[in-house]
Design an enzyme around this catalytic site. Sequence first.
Site, PDB file in Angstrom:
ATOM      1  N   TYR A 119     -12.509  18.135  -7.667  1.00  0.00           N
ATOM      2  CA  TYR A 119     -12.244  19.556  -7.466  1.00  0.00           C
ATOM      3  C   TYR A 119     -11.075  20.041  -8.308  1.00  0.00           C
ATOM      4  CZ  TYR A 119      -8.065  18.811  -4.552  1.00  0.00           C
ATOM      5  OH  TYR A 119      -6.815  18.484  -4.106  1.00  0.00           O
ATOM      6  N   ARG A 174      -8.603  19.005 -17.020  1.00  0.00           N
ATOM      7  CA  ARG A 174      -8.394  17.968 -15.992  1.00  0.00           C
ATOM      8  C   ARG A 174      -9.694  17.729 -15.224  1.00  0.00           C
ATOM      9  NH1 ARG A 174      -3.661  18.761 -11.786  1.00  0.00           N
ATOM     10  NH2 ARG A 174      -5.027  20.434 -11.073  1.00  0.00           N
ATOM     11  N   ARG A 179     -29.545   9.576   1.608  1.00  0.00           N
ATOM     12  CA  ARG A 179     -28.289   8.852   1.709  1.00  0.00           C
ATOM     13  C   ARG A 179     -28.400   7.355   1.385  1.00  0.00           C
ATOM     14  NH1 ARG A 179     -25.159   5.744   4.760  1.00  0.00           N
ATOM     15  NH2 ARG A 179     -22.914   6.126   4.694  1.00  0.00           N
ATOM     16  N   LYS A 191      -8.693  13.973  -9.404  1.00  0.00           N
ATOM     17  CA  LYS A 191      -8.552  14.963  -8.317  1.00  0.00           C
ATOM     18  C   LYS A 191      -9.823  14.956  -7.477  1.00  0.00           C
ATOM     19  CE  LYS A 191      -6.534  19.628  -7.826  1.00  0.00           C
ATOM     20  NZ  LYS A 191      -5.498  19.299  -6.854  1.00  0.00           N
ATOM     21  N   GLU A 213       4.417  11.010  -5.192  1.00  0.00           N
ATOM     22  CA  GLU A 213       4.313  12.474  -5.312  1.00  0.00           C
ATOM     23  C   GLU A 213       4.151  13.053  -3.920  1.00  0.00           C
ATOM     24  OE1 GLU A 213       0.721  13.818  -7.289  1.00  0.00           O
ATOM     25  OE2 GLU A 213      -0.448  12.168  -6.439  1.00  0.00           O
ATOM     26  N   LEU A 224      -1.379  12.433  -9.485  1.00  0.00           N
ATOM     27  CA  LEU A 224      -2.243  13.405 -10.156  1.00  0.00           C
ATOM     28  C   LEU A 224      -1.491  13.971 -11.361  1.00  0.00           C
ATOM     29  CD1 LEU A 224      -4.972  15.043  -9.652  1.00  0.00           C
ATOM     30  CD2 LEU A 224      -3.427  16.883  -8.972  1.00  0.00           C
TER      31      LEU A 224
HETATM   32  N1  PDD Z   1      -2.871  20.408  -5.143  1.00  0.00           N
HETATM   33  N2  PDD Z   1      -0.436  16.144  -6.534  1.00  0.00           N
HETATM   34  C1  PDD Z   1      -1.375  16.354  -5.608  1.00  0.00           C
HETATM   35  C2  PDD Z   1      -1.781  15.217  -4.729  1.00  0.00           C
HETATM   36  C3  PDD Z   1      -1.956  17.638  -5.470  1.00  0.00           C
HETATM   37  O1  PDD Z   1      -2.913  17.835  -4.540  1.00  0.00           O
HETATM   38  C4  PDD Z   1      -1.519  18.698  -6.305  1.00  0.00           C
HETATM   39  C5  PDD Z   1      -2.093  20.073  -6.239  1.00  0.00           C
HETATM   40  C6  PDD Z   1      -0.526  18.419  -7.272  1.00  0.00           C
HETATM   41  C7  PDD Z   1      -0.033  19.471  -8.232  1.00  0.00           C
HETATM   42  O2  PDD Z   1      -0.978  19.714  -9.230  1.00  0.00           O
HETATM   43  P1  PDD Z   1      -1.045  21.109  -9.983  1.00  0.00           P
HETATM   44  O3  PDD Z   1       0.315  21.336 -10.560  1.00  0.00           O
HETATM   45  O4  PDD Z   1      -2.067  20.894 -11.032  1.00  0.00           O
HETATM   46  O5  PDD Z   1      -1.427  22.158  -8.982  1.00  0.00           O
HETATM   47  C8  PDD Z   1      -0.013  17.135  -7.360  1.00  0.00           C
HETATM   48  C9  PDD Z   1      -3.664  21.597  -5.111  1.00  0.00           C
HETATM   49  C10 PDD Z   1      -2.903  22.869  -5.303  1.00  0.00           C
HETATM   50  C11 PDD Z   1      -4.513  21.593  -3.842  1.00  0.00           C
HETATM   51  O6  PDD Z   1      -5.027  20.527  -3.529  1.00  0.00           O
HETATM   52  O7  PDD Z   1      -4.674  22.619  -3.206  1.00  0.00           O
END
Ligand code: PDD
Length: 282
Positions: free
Chosen positions: A33, A52, A100, A147, A179, A203
């Site tokens: 996603y 990405r 499935r 992601k 993170e 990520l």
């Molecule tokens: N999340 N690390 C994780 C685990 C994240 O889920 C996110 C962002 C980031 C920051 O990534 P970026 O700068 O590309 O938004 C780092 C999004 C916003 C979400 O899951 O809603």
Amino acid sequence: MGDVLWFNGRFTTTDERVVGVEDRGFQFGDAVYEVYKFAARRPILLLDHFRRLERGLREVEIASPWSEAAFASMSHELLRQTLFDDGIVYVQVTRGEMERAHFYPDAMKPTALAYSRRFKFPDAAKKERGIRIITAVDQRWHRCDVKSVNLLANALAKKKAMRAGAEEALLLSEGTVREGATSTFFAVREGRVITHPLDEHILPGVVRDRVIKLALTARIRVDERPLRERELFDMNEAFITSTTQGVMPVTEIDGRAIGNSRRGEITTRLQRMFDELESAKG
Ligand code: PDD
């Protein structure tokens, strides 16, 4: 009325139940996603998010449903039909639908969707005040650079943070700070910015990448290295970054103050620079 939804090539709204019960995204978390922001109906850093997404899909061998141009035009039309000016777009691509079974055939038709949503971005007061966070054990899988929609460990950590009256959980593994559950973590010590290097533990944040570049233009030194857990409380400043939060100061971790519990000087500079970049790109 629901939000505008693009689903497998046609526009509808989120009121329509579109995903089948045997979709692999639903049953196996077999999906990738993205979340991007838009302001005044213009997407922000769209190409970074698309790249990405494409990389993630390639890594898990799901066919990409969009070329760069097709993604941009889908996004343009989605925002044209959206009834508000600012918000986020959620995009998901699953491996597709089949009876499935863990095993999947090579050629599957992916399920692809995108919808726009209102979002309450932090205001000026919040950006100055910052947030309190807690630490939590990183219970995620070993490909956090993708992601994927497998967010159970992230959701549990976030719930733990909220129960503790905090807004984010900082994930730790092997004595190392990785993170946030939904954000990238940065620390500042003696004028230098420290953040985890790009590898399978984090990520590759879109905002992370921009903030590092902004720091370098401002001649602020950036060390991309894993921060040891025991170094955490030795830091002068800390902040998190994400698409929805931008650059957000962290004033307290596990109830202990970071710096003087106020937004730090370098954090403030980077936050301003990033806000300017967003409005220029918006
Ligand atoms: N999340 N690390 C994780 C685990 C994240 O889920 C996110 C962002 C980031 C920051 O990534 P970026 O700068 O590309 O938004 C780092 C999004 C916003 C979400 O899951 O809603």
